[in-house]
Design an enzyme around this catalytic site. Structure first.
Site, mmCIF file in Angstrom:
data_model
loop_
_atom_site.group_PDB
_atom_site.id
_atom_site.type_symbol
_atom_site.label_atom_id
_atom_site.label_comp_id
_atom_site.label_asym_id
_atom_site.label_seq_id
_atom_site.Cartn_x
_atom_site.Cartn_y
_atom_site.Cartn_z
ATOM 1 N N PRO A 81 0.824 -1.211 0.000
ATOM 2 C CA PRO A 81 0.000 0.000 0.000
ATOM 3 C C PRO A 81 0.861 1.265 0.000
ATOM 4 C CG PRO A 81 -0.144 -1.118 2.125
ATOM 5 C CD PRO A 81 0.631 -2.013 1.200
ATOM 6 N N GLU A 141 2.545 -6.957 8.943
ATOM 7 C CA GLU A 141 2.738 -5.510 9.014
ATOM 8 C C GLU A 141 3.566 -4.987 7.844
ATOM 9 O OE1 GLU A 141 2.337 -1.678 10.431
ATOM 10 O OE2 GLU A 141 1.303 -3.491 11.074
ATOM 11 N N ARG A 151 -2.968 -10.042 -19.924
ATOM 12 C CA ARG A 151 -3.952 -9.757 -20.977
ATOM 13 C C ARG A 151 -3.385 -8.824 -22.046
ATOM 14 N NH1 ARG A 151 -7.312 -5.734 -20.880
ATOM 15 N NH2 ARG A 151 -9.064 -7.035 -21.523
ATOM 16 N N ASP A 173 -10.156 -0.781 -24.178
ATOM 17 C CA ASP A 173 -10.543 -0.936 -22.778
ATOM 18 C C ASP A 173 -10.446 0.385 -22.029
ATOM 19 O OD1 ASP A 173 -11.036 -3.654 -22.901
ATOM 20 O OD2 ASP A 173 -9.026 -4.213 -22.257
#
Length: 196
Positions: free
Chosen positions: A37, A64, A102, A117
């Site tokens: 993150p 963590e 993809r 897309d």
């Protein structure tokens, strides 16, 4: 709980030893990515760049996080799939793998479809319809049944602009900054703004 540096380094060394030798001097050989993150937000542009790389090693954290010394010494880039936290990096790694695969030749039936897309041209995709022509009182837009490819393309572009302006105005601002919008696009967006 924080993942220790030495077991991670040992695992990375074992992965590198199991891979075939890279051509000397090849660009991007063995890039190590960590799903975190704290990473740079993943974009379609970055996925396209990663798809062109020769070799990627993904590290999916748990708990963590990881010992910072390992990250500093062995990880080329940290990537985040969004501004949220999940229990581990496995699902983000699978998302990254799917996004990359993809784009590889032979992965999708029609290679041109990935060019249309969402995000491929900086906008969200246009709406799509299937048969029957009328479903629960709603019909497929007549232009899509017209056979006029130029009108269909214009309709799709306008619907993509409309969806992007309503749902992701930040992408419109970015498309403007990157000069991805032409005068027809700008006129359509002005009409949308006036219409409210």
């Amino acid at each position: 709980m924080v993942m220790m540096a030495q077991p991670l380094a040992d695992t990375l060394a074992a992965v590198a030893a199991a891979q075939p030798p890279q051509a000397s001097g090849s660009a991007g050989a063995r890039t190590v990515l960590c799903l975190s993150p704290q990473g740079t937000p993943l974009t379609h542009r970055r996925v396209t760049e990663l798809a062109a790389m020769q070799s990627l090693t993904l590290i999916a954290g748990r708990y963590e996080g990881m010992d910072q010394r390992f990250l500093d010494r062995h990880v080329d880039e940290q990537i985040a799939v969004g501004d949220f936290v999940v229990s581990g990096g496995e699902l983000p790694a699978m998302m990254l793998i799917d996004a990359i695969v993809r784009l590889l030749p032979g992965a999708v039936n029609d290679p041109a479809s990935v060019l249309e897309d969402s995000f491929a041209n900086g906008l969200l995709d246009c709406p799509h319809y299937t048969r029957p022509e009328s479903w629960q009182g709603e019909s497929v837009p007549p232009v899509l049944l017209s056979g006029d490819h130029a009108r269909i393309a214009a309709w799709r572009r306008e619907r993509a602009l409309e969806a992007t302006a309503r749902r992701r105005p930040d992408l419109i601002a970015r498309a403007r900054a990157e000069r991805r919008l032409d005068s027809d696009d700008e006129r359509f967006l002005q009409r949308l703004t006036r219409a409210g």
